[in-house]
Design an enzyme around this catalytic site. Structure first.
Site, PDB file in Angstrom:
ATOM      1  N   GLY A  34       0.821  -1.218   0.000  1.00 35.39           N
ATOM      2  CA  GLY A  34       0.000   0.000   0.000  1.00 35.39           C
ATOM      3  C   GLY A  34       0.846   1.255   0.000  1.00 35.39           C
ATOM      4  NE  ARG A  81      -2.257  -4.359  -0.923  1.00 32.78           N
ATOM      5  CZ  ARG A  81      -1.687  -3.836   0.174  1.00 32.78           C
ATOM      6  NH1 ARG A  81      -0.654  -4.455   0.718  1.00 32.78           N
ATOM      7  NH2 ARG A  81      -2.147  -2.730   0.695  1.00 32.78           N
ATOM      8  CG  ASP A 101       3.635 -10.242   4.946  1.00 30.65           C
ATOM      9  OD1 ASP A 101       4.118 -10.855   5.918  1.00 30.65           O
ATOM     10  OD2 ASP A 101       2.435 -10.278   4.617  1.00 30.65           O
ATOM     11  CE  LYS A 161       4.496  -0.138   2.503  1.00 28.69           C
ATOM     12  NZ  LYS A 161       3.555  -0.853   1.642  1.00 28.69           N
ATOM     13  CB  THR A 162       3.145  -0.136   6.622  1.00 23.66           C
ATOM     14  OG1 THR A 162       1.728  -0.221   6.711  1.00 23.66           O
ATOM     15  CG2 THR A 162       3.719  -0.458   7.983  1.00 23.66           C
ATOM     16  CG  ASP A 204      -1.636  -0.535   8.253  1.00 20.18           C
ATOM     17  OD1 ASP A 204      -2.144   0.485   7.755  1.00 20.18           O
ATOM     18  OD2 ASP A 204      -1.982  -1.687   7.940  1.00 20.18           O
TER      19      ASP A 204
HETATM   20  P1  FBP Z   1       0.583  -1.996   3.642  1.00 17.76           P
HETATM   21  O1  FBP Z   1       0.488  -2.941   4.792  1.00 17.76           O
HETATM   22  O2  FBP Z   1       0.939  -2.648   2.380  1.00 17.76           O
HETATM   23  O3  FBP Z   1       1.462  -0.826   3.951  1.00 17.76           O
HETATM   24  O4  FBP Z   1      -0.866  -1.353   3.389  1.00 17.76           O
HETATM   25  C1  FBP Z   1      -1.632  -0.940   4.464  1.00 17.76           C
HETATM   26  C2  FBP Z   1      -2.998  -0.488   4.044  1.00 17.76           C
HETATM   27  O5  FBP Z   1      -3.028   0.881   3.725  1.00 17.76           O
HETATM   28  C3  FBP Z   1      -4.004  -0.823   5.136  1.00 17.76           C
HETATM   29  O6  FBP Z   1      -4.115   0.221   6.055  1.00 17.76           O
HETATM   30  C4  FBP Z   1      -5.253  -1.129   4.361  1.00 17.76           C
HETATM   31  O7  FBP Z   1      -6.013  -2.084   5.046  1.00 17.76           O
HETATM   32  C5  FBP Z   1      -4.733  -1.716   3.089  1.00 17.76           C
HETATM   33  O8  FBP Z   1      -3.455  -1.190   2.887  1.00 17.76           O
HETATM   34  C6  FBP Z   1      -5.602  -1.420   1.886  1.00 17.76           C
HETATM   35  O9  FBP Z   1      -5.069  -2.058   0.779  1.00 17.76           O
HETATM   36  P2  FBP Z   1      -5.481  -1.768  -0.717  1.00 17.76           P
HETATM   37  O10 FBP Z   1      -4.688  -0.598  -1.179  1.00 17.76           O
HETATM   38  O11 FBP Z   1      -5.062  -3.006  -1.428  1.00 17.76           O
HETATM   39  O12 FBP Z   1      -6.941  -1.476  -0.763  1.00 17.76           O
END
Ligand code: FBP
Length: 557
Positions: A82, A146, A177, A203-204, A206
């Protein structure tokens, strides 16, 4: 022609702040090796799985003569997962260090995430191209994806692509991951003597890639500030109109760090924390009681309005809900889904569901609003499982609270009005212009990643620490990824992984929240953080998150 906003033009001129030890120019960066490392747990097993990359030393950079080997570097960079604000600056920092070392060095950006490497789809970075992305949000510089890089077959393809371009190192910018997979790829390259190094960057939005070495993942600062601005604006509207209860879901696939940080920033009436719900084994009804209690107390004081923050991953922390999901997945496994889908009416489907679930699971199912019940059976992932992330938990809890209030009204225990509004803040924050903190942190991570490459390290995470101090005092270095790993059960198998960091209930951020939440639930204590400021006094513009300040003892409990 693409129009640029005034802020975008101004941000191109922003010069990100590097840690002091990286500021004297490339020729003045020396390396200091620290202690050999051990994995956080399961040492023997991790060592056996990573014979070539386990136990390496921690690294810190210092001011001093650069003694790294002179060789042409061709580096490939990948954005994984993400979007998170600041990703562009990681690439810019990497590029600037690489070109400052030798203008003939090359940076290839693999497009669309890890699949770009497997498909050999890339662009070569140039000054002109990269300058359009400095200090801006988004991952559109090369795109993200992803696809997981995890199988031997994929590694063999990656090795072939690297050989074709003479690639000397790959930088993977990703979450827990992706960095776990970076470690496995690093081990593969080392075992095959392929001469390719792998460096990860944390990165994230979250905020769940964090441990004793990584103080925070990038993007968390900007995303939470963006959501907090919006929540603060809603709070002010709420306190002006005094007529709605706002239920606001914020992103965070599993951990509740984002919700907690937004609560610390805005002091809402209620914020649910998934980790607490799980620790206390709370039922859906228990959670609804917490909110209903605040609604009743405020109504008794004439305040029929409020703000509730709900973390995206909340329902998976409710034990009875997780059991229900597991039973539904089982109920619709394989051909049983066809039988269910063939039923014409919702009533017939309900009969099928009642028959197939245990009484305990059906009792939970029965209290859900019909819209959520139907969501559980309609939104399935490619494996046929319920897509928990799509459940509108903000609507679920506002409906459960309504049921509670109706019952209390009948008993004469509640006389207020309850009108609701629902919001979901996620994508709004992932591509915001990075705050100065994220712009500086990300640029430093990228710059630092190149120094690790230049000094020949493999299987390391770019590490910049002491982040609650001014950037001058930040400490740049690297940590072997294997140090952060343990063995966990994933899909029925023991796997070496970086542990996901959940909210710690004995940590300072939660303790601070816990100490204040009763007052916030009953009174109106809203704080309005306002928009991220890029220019102005440092205490406004370079402010870190409250979470980091509390964790590092920079804010009193
Ligand atoms: P990452 O763990 O890859 O950093 O992404 C986190 C996130 O933004 C979450 O907060 C959310 O649940 C998810 O990605 C949404 O994913 P997508 O962009 O595939 O809808």
């Amino acid at each position: 022609m693409k129009e640029l906003s005034a802020l975008q033009i101004a941000r191109y001129q922003y010069v990100p702040k590097l840690p002091g030890m990286l500021r004297n120019g490339i020729k003045e960066i020396s390396v200091k090796e620290g202690e050999a490392t051990q994995s956080v747990a399961d040492q023997e097993k991790i060592k056996a799985l990573f014979p070539n990359t386990y136990g390496k030393k921690e690294i810190t950079f210092e001011k001093g003569e650069n003694t790294s080997e002179t060789k042409k570097q061709v580096v490939g960079v990948i954005l994984s997962g993400g979007q998170a604000p600041g990703g562009h600056n990681v690439v810019c920092g990497l590029y600037d260090a690489l070109k400052a070392t030798d203008k003939d060095n090359v940076l290839l950006g693999f497009k669309g995430g890890p699949s770009g490497l497997l498909e050999d789809s890339y662009i070569e970075m140039t000054d002109e191209y990269i300058d359009q992305y400095r200090n801006t949000g988004g991952f559109d510089i090369i795109g993200s994806g992803r696809t997981k890089l995890e199988t031997e077959e994929q590694f063999a393809v990656a090795e072939e692509v690297c050989r074709k371009h003479g690639i000397t190192a790959i930088v993977i910018i990703g979450g827990d991951d992706s960095n776990t997979n970076a470690a496995v790829l690093a081990e593969y390259f080392a075992a095959h003597n392929s001469g390719v190094q792998v460096i990860g960057c944390p990165k994230t939005i979250d905020g769940d890639l964090k441990n004793e070495d990584i103080e925070c993942s990038f993007g968390f600062d900007t995303a939470t500030k963006t959501y907090s601005e919006l929540i603060g604006n809603i709070e002010r509207d709420c306190n002006s109109a005094k007529k709605y209860w706002h239920f606001i879901k914020v992103m965070g696939r599993s951990a509740s760090h984002v919700a907690l940080e937004c609560a610390l920033e805005t002091q809402p009436n209620v914020c649910l924390i998934g980790e607490e719900v799980a620790a206390k084994k709370m039922s859906l009804s228990d959670v609804a009681d917490v909110i209903a209690d605040s609604v009743c107390k405020r109504a008794a004081k004439g305040m029929n309005f409020g703000v509730v923050i709900v973390p995206e991953g909340i329902v998976e922390f409710v034990p009875e809900f997780s059991s229900l999901i597991a039973e539904i997945n089982e109920l619709l496994a394989g051909e049983k889904a066809d039988a269910f889908n063939a039923l014409a009416s919702w009533d017939e489907k309900l009969g099928f569901i009642k028959e197939g679930l245990t009484k305990e699971a059906y009792d939970v199912f029965a209290i859900l609003p019909q819209g959520i019940q139907q969501q559980l059976f309609l939104e399935r992932d490619p494996h046929g499982n319920v897509q928990v992330s799509l459940i509108e938990s903000e609507k679920l809890f506002s409906a459960l609270v309504r049921d509670k209030l109706d019952a209390l009204k009948k008993e004469g225990k509640y006389k207020g009005k309850y009108s609701t509004q629902h919001h979901f803040f996620g994508y709004e924050g992932r591509c915001a212009f990075p705050s100065n903190f994220d712009a500086d942190y990300c640029y430093s991570l990228g710059y630092n990643a190149f120094m690790l490459i230049q000094y020949g390290y493999n299987g390391y995470l770019s590490k910049v620490s002491n982040l609650s101090a001014p950037a001058e005092e930040w400490v740049a270095g690297g940590m072997p990824i294997t140090k952060m790993m343990n063995i966990e059960r994933r899909h029925g198998q023991d796997k070496p992984v970086i542990r996901k960091a959940l909210v710690e209930l004995d940590g300072n951020p939660f303790k601070y929240f816990e100490a204040h939440r009763e007052e916030w639930a009953e009174e109106t204590c809203y704080t309005y953080p306002g928009a991220i400021q890029y220019y102005g006094p440092s205490e406004v513009c370079d402010r870190t998150t409250v979470t980091l300040a509390l964790e590092k003892g920079k804010k009193e409990l």
